[in-house]
Scaffold this active site. Structure first.
Site, PDB file in Angstrom:
ATOM      1  N   CYS A  18       0.823  -1.213   0.000  1.00  0.00           N
ATOM      2  CA  CYS A  18       0.000   0.000   0.000  1.00  0.00           C
ATOM      3  C   CYS A  18       0.858   1.265   0.000  1.00  0.00           C
ATOM      4  O   CYS A  18       0.346   2.357  -0.254  1.00  0.00           O
ATOM      5  CB  CYS A  18      -0.956   0.011   1.187  1.00  0.00           C
ATOM      6  SG  CYS A  18      -2.354  -1.096   0.977  1.00  0.00           S
ATOM      7  N   ASP A  51     -13.904   3.318   2.151  1.00  0.00           N
ATOM      8  CA  ASP A  51     -13.167   2.109   1.824  1.00  0.00           C
ATOM      9  C   ASP A  51     -13.712   1.384   0.607  1.00  0.00           C
ATOM     10  O   ASP A  51     -12.968   0.732  -0.114  1.00  0.00           O
ATOM     11  CB  ASP A  51     -13.205   1.149   3.020  1.00  0.00           C
ATOM     12  CG  ASP A  51     -12.554   1.767   4.225  1.00  0.00           C
ATOM     13  OD1 ASP A  51     -11.336   1.971   4.178  1.00  0.00           O
ATOM     14  OD2 ASP A  51     -13.270   2.087   5.184  1.00  0.00           O
TER      15      ASP A  51
END
Ligand code: CO
Ligand code: CO
Length: 353
Positions: A18, A51
């Site tokens: 990430c 999200d």
């Protein structure tokens, strides 16, 4: 699995996991230039930097849709697949959803790696999907110079039970369910500087599904939930506070951190994405003067497959914390509090007092 022990997947990736994400400051202005969403069935779209997207099918049923993929965060292909799958599934849990099926997203260099390596990546992902109670039922593969892997995940949620990042209330306490330091430790390992072998503990954290935590949170109820990934704890908290029109306080000494990450950040090790996150936070986080550069970096550390960040009514926080610990989510801690204030503004101090 010894036949894969000489594979060093992270050496093929310029950026890992990430931490390869574009920082929020890069993406937000671009999203603002796109036409506004007009479909009334979109319950959660890109506007709140949440999200996953939520799409209402009926009064009782909505789809949760998300995708996450990245370059290798660890050397072993099986672990890489398992981490990428755990991370992608997390965004469904972070919306209060239940995953129902997933698709593989693959970029793979056919010249430099054997197909068996891709097989291991897929096997690691399938194992995590099964642990989440779902199958991976298709996907798409292209040739790339660096390996890329992730999932597109579909889940379901009741439209009234969506846990967005926008519902936090003043006075809510913040619970974080996994320790920080994953970006720093994986970077140390990639650079050959993980002297204490902390990567094993980091892999354990990154392959732990947020399923158990999400079940407890869904049962006891929360005002807002997100997961902590590439923008770091403070970056994702900024999204939650901005979406909820609140400010927040964070207490460094309450934040769980993998111990080796402190050693490595003091040795000058941190992903480029973590430094970029901290630069972005200049407009959003006010740090107490006694907080060191390393401590600020830790709170901005780009996580891969990090924990859930939960805003829960203060009078229910202790009960939720105990329930999380009882469910095996041992690292969960209360790390701060929401407060009225300029939306997105966070005050970071060493301790609560
Ligand atoms: Co997320
Ligand atoms: Co995501």
């Amino acid at each position: 699995m010894s036949e894969f022990s000489d594979i060093k997947l992270t050496q093929m990736a310029k950026r890992a996991g990430c931490a390869a994400k574009h920082p929020p400051g890069y993406l937000l202005p671009l999203l603002g230039m796109l036409p506004a969403l007009t479909d009334p069935n979109v319950l959660v779209g890109s506007a709140t930097a949440d999200d996953a997207a939520i799409y209402k099918l009926s009064d009782e049923l909505a789809l949760v849709m998300t995708t996450d993929f990245f370059t290798p965060i660890v050397d072993h292909p099986y672990d890489f697949g398992a981490i990428a799958a755990t991370n992608a599934l997390s965004d469904v849990y972070a919306m209060g959803g239940r995953p129902i099926a997933a698709l593989n997203i693959v970029g793979f260099p056919e010249e430099t790696l054997s197909p068996a390596v891709l097989g291991e990546i897929l096997r690691g992902a399938a194992a995590k999907a099964n642990e989440a109670g779902i199958d991976i039922i298709g996907g798409h593969t292209i040739k790339t110079d660096e390996p890329i892997f992730g999932l597109a995940v579909v889940g379901t949620v009741h439209p009234q039970k969506v846990l967005t990042n926008a519902g936090a209330q003043p006075g809510d306490l913040l619970i974080l369910t996994k320790p920080l330091g994953l970006g720093i430790i994986t970077t140390a390992a990639k650079q050959g500087q993980d002297k204490s072998g902390a990567i094993q503990a980091a892999i354990k954290v990154m392959t732990t599904l947020n399923r158990q935590a999400a079940e407890v949170i869904g049962e006891l109820g929360a005002h807002a939930v997100t997961d902590v990934t590439g923008f770091g704890l403070l970056g994702h908290l900024r999204n939650m506070t901005a979406a909820s029109q609140l400010g927040a306080h964070v207490w460094l000494d309450q934040v769980p951190v993998l111990p080796a990450a402190w050693d490595y950040v003091h040795a000058g090790i941190a992903p480029g994405g973590t430094h970029a996150n901290l630069r972005f936070l200049a407009d959003w986080a006010t740090f107490a003067e006694d907080l060191t550069k390393e401590e600020r970096l830790m709170l901005a550390d780009a996580q891969t497959s990090g924990g859930l960040l939960v805003a829960v009514a203060a009078d229910g926080a202790a009960t939720m914390l105990t329930a999380l610990h009882d469910a095996g989510v041992k690292d969960a801690c209360i790390v701060g509090r929401l407060a009225a204030g300029q939306p997105g503004q966070m005050q970071v101090s060493r301790s609560k007092a």
